[in-house]
Design an enzyme around this catalytic site. Structure first.
Site, PDB file in Angstrom:
ATOM      1  N   PRO A 162      36.267  37.587  37.763  1.00  0.00           N
ATOM      2  CA  PRO A 162      36.259  36.294  37.080  1.00  0.00           C
ATOM      3  C   PRO A 162      37.622  35.611  37.128  1.00  0.00           C
ATOM      4  O   PRO A 162      38.655  36.235  36.875  1.00  0.00           O
ATOM      5  CB  PRO A 162      35.869  36.664  35.643  1.00  0.00           C
ATOM      6  CG  PRO A 162      35.044  37.898  35.796  1.00  0.00           C
ATOM      7  CD  PRO A 162      35.692  38.649  36.930  1.00  0.00           C
ATOM      8  N   GLU A 163      37.603  34.335  37.491  1.00  0.00           N
ATOM      9  CA  GLU A 163      38.809  33.519  37.535  1.00  0.00           C
ATOM     10  C   GLU A 163      38.635  32.386  36.534  1.00  0.00           C
ATOM     11  O   GLU A 163      37.665  32.357  35.767  1.00  0.00           O
ATOM     12  CB  GLU A 163      39.025  33.002  38.960  1.00  0.00           C
ATOM     13  CG  GLU A 163      39.086  34.121  39.998  1.00  0.00           C
ATOM     14  CD  GLU A 163      39.330  33.614  41.414  1.00  0.00           C
ATOM     15  OE1 GLU A 163      39.918  32.525  41.573  1.00  0.00           O
ATOM     16  OE2 GLU A 163      38.929  34.309  42.362  1.00  0.00           O
TER      17      GLU A 163
ATOM     18  N   LYS B 228      42.801  33.471  32.490  1.00  0.00           N
ATOM     19  CA  LYS B 228      41.660  34.376  32.595  1.00  0.00           C
ATOM     20  C   LYS B 228      41.271  34.974  31.247  1.00  0.00           C
ATOM     21  O   LYS B 228      40.340  35.778  31.189  1.00  0.00           O
ATOM     22  CB  LYS B 228      41.975  35.492  33.590  1.00  0.00           C
ATOM     23  CG  LYS B 228      42.206  34.999  35.011  1.00  0.00           C
ATOM     24  CD  LYS B 228      42.483  36.159  35.954  1.00  0.00           C
ATOM     25  CE  LYS B 228      42.766  35.675  37.365  1.00  0.00           C
ATOM     26  NZ  LYS B 228      43.001  36.794  38.302  1.00  0.00           N
TER      27      LYS B 228
ATOM     28  N   ARG C 209      46.290  41.478  48.625  1.00  0.00           N
ATOM     29  CA  ARG C 209      44.953  40.921  48.433  1.00  0.00           C
ATOM     30  C   ARG C 209      44.370  40.451  49.752  1.00  0.00           C
ATOM     31  O   ARG C 209      45.067  39.882  50.586  1.00  0.00           O
ATOM     32  CB  ARG C 209      45.002  39.737  47.443  1.00  0.00           C
ATOM     33  CG  ARG C 209      45.563  40.078  46.081  1.00  0.00           C
ATOM     34  CD  ARG C 209      44.768  41.171  45.375  1.00  0.00           C
ATOM     35  NE  ARG C 209      43.380  40.782  45.182  1.00  0.00           N
ATOM     36  CZ  ARG C 209      42.957  40.094  44.131  1.00  0.00           C
ATOM     37  NH1 ARG C 209      43.798  39.716  43.179  1.00  0.00           N
ATOM     38  NH2 ARG C 209      41.685  39.793  44.008  1.00  0.00           N
TER      39      ARG C 209
END
Length: 262
Positions: free
Chosen positions: A2-3, A58, A251
């Protein structure tokens, strides 16, 4: 994971269904996600009226309706967490971890992997301890502040945007989409950007977050990079060039070598 757009969606779930309502009961189904004793957690929130929630990157802050706004519920959704509203009486889902029951339904904290969870803050110092190091929420950062924060040290633009102490709320999907739309390679240094680059980056950051927040996630539309990044033969939706994929800042990163020259 979730962002910011996902957390905005969870904020709307709380705002649309339980603001102004009294918590009838709290059932902690998994003590590991509340970081305190289940009895204390439930005792502090039962009988409280929920006030308007707010997003901090977040994190989601859910205050209670009184002069101080405390106690507050602080939620971080990790990789698989979510707030889900279920009307009436319904059976628990196997991934429900905490259930907040109201007169007309239940707000459920549902999380398969349980990487983070819920916190209870009874005073401002506890909020400061958890959120004090965060930068400003990415959806509200000004162009001047964004540039000032990202150029304090020379570093690659992608890791800088994902640093939650610089700006809060941006994750992997958001940043790759923003950079693709800005025509900026994720390997560029923050010191390589001129005034025009910063203006374009700030504008695209705002447009990506606005569009994503409306639907509560980064959409995988055909015209978006996100809509193609997981394809076997992934190509840029703008110029059809094969997309490049590598690790940047640890990432998985996807970009178009033609639209985003380094």
């Amino acid at each position: 994971m979730p962002e910011l757009p996902d957390v905005e969606g969870f904020r709307r779930v709380v705002a649309d269904h339980v603001v102004g309502s009294k918590v009838a009961s709290v059932r902690v189904l998994d003590a590991g996600v509340v970081r305190t004793s289940p009895e204390e957690f439930a005792r502090n929130l039962q009988g409280r009226v929920i006030a308007e929630p707010s997003r901090c990157g977040k994190w989601l802050r859910v205050p209670t309706r009184n002069r101080s706004g405390y106690p507050q519920l602080l939620a971080h959704f990790g990789m698989t967490g979510a707030f889900v509203w279920t009307p009436g009486e319904q059976a628990d889902h196997r991934h429900d971890r905490v259930v907040f029951e109201f007169r007309d339904g239940a707000l459920r904290y549902r999380d398969m992997r349980k990487l983070t969870g819920l916190r209870l803050a009874t005073e401002p110092s506890e909020v400061e301890e958890l959120l004090g190091d965060l930068g400003p929420d990415a959806a509200g950062v000004s162009r001047r502040d964004l540039r000032a924060r990202l150029t304090r040290t020379a570093r690659r633009i992608k890791p800088a945007l994902m640093d939650q102490t610089v700006v809060a709320g941006l994750g992997n999907l958001c940043v790759d989409e923003i950079l693709w739309r800005s025509r900026l390679a994720p390997t560029l240094s923050t010191t390589d950007l001129d005034a025009a680059h910063w203006a374009r980056l700030h504008a695209r950051l705002g447009s990506v977050l606005r569009s994503s927040s409306r639907v509560g996630h980064v959409p995988d539309r055909p015209s978006w990079l996100t809509g193609h990044r997981d394809e076997h033969d992934a190509r840029c939706p703008r110029c059809s060039t094969p997309l490049t994929r590598s690790k940047i800042g640890g990432r998985s990163t996807v970009w178009c070598p033609r639209c985003q020259p380094s």
